[in-house]
Design a protein around this motif. Structure first.
Motif, short mmCIF file in Angstrom:
data_model
loop_
_atom_site.label_atom_id
_atom_site.label_comp_id
_atom_site.label_asym_id
_atom_site.label_seq_id
_atom_site.Cartn_x
_atom_site.Cartn_y
_atom_site.Cartn_z
N SER A 18 -23.88 -6.69 -18.98
CA SER A 18 -23.98 -5.08 -18.39
C SER A 18 -23.62 -5.18 -16.91
O SER A 18 -22.80 -4.22 -16.71
CB SER A 18 -25.56 -5.03 -18.67
N LEU A 19 -23.85 -6.37 -16.45
CA LEU A 19 -23.49 -6.33 -14.93
C LEU A 19 -21.85 -6.37 -14.74
O LEU A 19 -21.25 -5.60 -13.95
CB LEU A 19 -24.01 -7.50 -14.19
N GLY A 20 -21.35 -7.24 -15.61
CA GLY A 20 -19.86 -7.23 -15.76
C GLY A 20 -19.06 -5.93 -16.17
O GLY A 20 -18.01 -5.32 -15.44
N ILE A 21 -19.72 -5.16 -17.07
CA ILE A 21 -19.24 -3.88 -17.25
C ILE A 21 -19.49 -2.93 -16.05
O ILE A 21 -18.59 -1.92 -15.94
CB ILE A 21 -19.93 -3.09 -18.66
N ALA A 22 -20.57 -2.87 -15.69
CA ALA A 22 -20.92 -2.01 -14.38
C ALA A 22 -19.84 -2.22 -13.29
O ALA A 22 -19.25 -1.31 -12.70
CB ALA A 22 -22.22 -2.03 -14.05
N THR A 23 -19.63 -3.69 -12.87
CA THR A 23 -18.92 -3.98 -12.04
C THR A 23 -17.49 -3.53 -12.15
O THR A 23 -16.73 -3.02 -11.29
CB THR A 23 -18.81 -5.61 -11.61
N GLN A 24 -16.91 -3.53 -13.25
CA GLN A 24 -15.55 -3.38 -13.58
C GLN A 24 -15.36 -1.62 -13.43
O GLN A 24 -14.48 -1.34 -12.87
CB GLN A 24 -15.20 -3.56 -15.02
N SER A 25 -16.43 -0.97 -14.11
CA SER A 25 -16.29 0.64 -13.70
C SER A 25 -16.36 0.80 -12.19
O SER A 25 -15.78 1.75 -11.99
CB SER A 25 -17.40 1.22 -14.77
N PHE A 26 -17.08 0.32 -11.60
CA PHE A 26 -17.25 0.58 -10.08
C PHE A 26 -16.07 0.19 -9.36
O PHE A 26 -15.43 0.64 -8.47
CB PHE A 26 -18.48 0.26 -9.40
N ALA A 27 -15.30 -1.03 -9.99
CA ALA A 27 -14.09 -1.28 -9.35
C ALA A 27 -12.77 -0.49 -9.49
O ALA A 27 -12.04 -0.76 -8.75
CB ALA A 27 -13.81 -2.93 -9.66
N HIS A 28 -12.72 0.02 -10.26
CA HIS A 28 -11.74 1.07 -10.56
C HIS A 28 -11.50 2.00 -9.62
O HIS A 28 -12.53 2.50 -9.15
CB HIS A 28 -11.87 1.70 -12.02
N HIS A 29 -10.31 2.29 -9.19
CA HIS A 29 -10.08 3.01 -8.00
C HIS A 29 -10.17 4.59 -8.29
O HIS A 29 -9.85 4.97 -9.36
CB HIS A 29 -8.71 2.76 -7.28
N SER A 30 -10.43 5.34 -7.27
CA SER A 30 -10.39 6.79 -7.21
C SER A 30 -8.98 7.18 -6.88
O SER A 30 -8.31 6.65 -6.08
CB SER A 30 -11.54 7.45 -6.59
N PHE A 31 -8.62 8.47 -7.29
CA PHE A 31 -7.37 9.33 -6.83
C PHE A 31 -7.23 9.26 -5.51
O PHE A 31 -6.35 8.54 -4.76
CB PHE A 31 -7.47 10.56 -7.38
N ALA A 32 -8.25 9.36 -4.70
CA ALA A 32 -8.17 9.74 -3.31
C ALA A 32 -8.09 8.25 -2.41
O ALA A 32 -7.73 8.30 -1.38
CB ALA A 32 -9.66 10.33 -2.71
N SER A 33 -8.36 7.24 -3.11
CA SER A 33 -8.20 5.76 -2.49
C SER A 33 -6.98 5.43 -2.24
O SER A 33 -6.40 4.67 -1.45
CB SER A 33 -9.24 4.75 -3.22
N GLU A 34 -5.96 5.95 -3.23
CA GLU A 34 -4.57 5.37 -3.18
C GLU A 34 -3.47 6.37 -3.12
O GLU A 34 -2.57 6.25 -2.69
CB GLU A 34 -4.28 4.93 -4.55
N PHE A 35 -3.82 7.98 -3.17
CA PHE A 35 -2.98 8.91 -3.27
C PHE A 35 -3.31 9.89 -2.12
O PHE A 35 -4.58 10.15 -2.01
CB PHE A 35 -2.71 9.52 -4.50
N ASP A 36 -2.36 10.68 -1.79
CA ASP A 36 -2.48 11.72 -0.65
C ASP A 36 -2.37 13.18 -1.21
O ASP A 36 -1.24 13.37 -1.67
CB ASP A 36 -1.50 11.51 0.52
N VAL A 37 -3.43 13.97 -1.12
CA VAL A 37 -3.53 15.24 -1.62
C VAL A 37 -2.68 16.03 -0.62
O VAL A 37 -2.01 17.28 -1.10
CB VAL A 37 -4.98 15.78 -1.78
N ALA A 38 -2.37 15.76 0.33
CA ALA A 38 -1.51 16.52 1.45
C ALA A 38 -0.20 16.39 1.29
O ALA A 38 0.63 16.76 1.80
CB ALA A 38 -2.00 16.18 2.88
N ARG A 39 0.42 15.24 0.31
CA ARG A 39 1.76 15.06 0.14
C ARG A 39 1.99 15.12 -1.28
O ARG A 39 2.24 14.02 -1.86
CB ARG A 39 1.89 13.63 0.76
N PRO A 40 2.06 16.46 -1.76
CA PRO A 40 2.50 16.42 -3.23
C PRO A 40 4.02 16.21 -3.33
O PRO A 40 4.91 16.11 -2.23
CB PRO A 40 2.62 18.27 -3.31
#
Length: 143
Positions: A18-40
């Motif tokens: 359960s901890l491994g599954i939770a860690t994997q889902s939290f480790a996945h990046h969000s859009f905002a962490s890698e991509f710039d909404v101000a730069r289409p």
């Protein structure tokens, strides 16, 4: 005694899983962490590489620059299962075909981006991004 030890080991295993599954889902990046909404970004290019792998599919295209040089861009798509649900597979983007991609540039300022929509060969438009925190794209805003 054996039953108690088995129960403790089983509970520890379930907790670790359960901890491994939770860690994997939290480790996945969000859009905002890698991509710039101000730069289409919108590009048209020839497909050079297609990777339908987890957690995200990737499409690479050669884009001709205004000065005549070519830049190879990489675009992150949704997961292969999300794309399959939208009836898109790697055979829909054959190497050498021309596609139009609209999305957002990466924050690292390189030729990478998040593809939100792609115009496939034959004219079919498909939403390929699946990040829940990605904004709605307004096409026609350039590179």
């Amino acid at each position: 005694m054996k039953t108690t030890i088995f129960g403790v080991v089983a509970a520890a295993g379930i907790a670790a899983l359960s901890l491994g599954i939770a860690t994997q889902s939290f480790a996945h990046h969000s859009f905002a962490s890698e991509f710039d909404v101000a730069r289409p970004v919108e590009v048209q290019g020839r497909v050079t590489k297609v990777r339908f792998v987890n957690p995200h599919a990737w499409l690479f295209v050669d884009v001709r620059n205004p000065n005549g040089t070519t830049t190879n861009w990489g675009f992150e798509f949704g997961s292969p299962s999300v794309l399959a649900a939208k009836d898109i597979s790697r055979t829909d983007v054959p190497i050498g075909s021309t596609v139009h991609i609209a999305g957002f540039r990466s924050k690292n300022t390189g030729p990478f981006g998040y593809a939100q929509e792609v115009d496939l060969p034959g004219g079919r438009k498909v939403q390929v991004g699946s990040a829940p925190d990605a904004p709605t794209l307004r096409r026609g805003r350039g590179q």
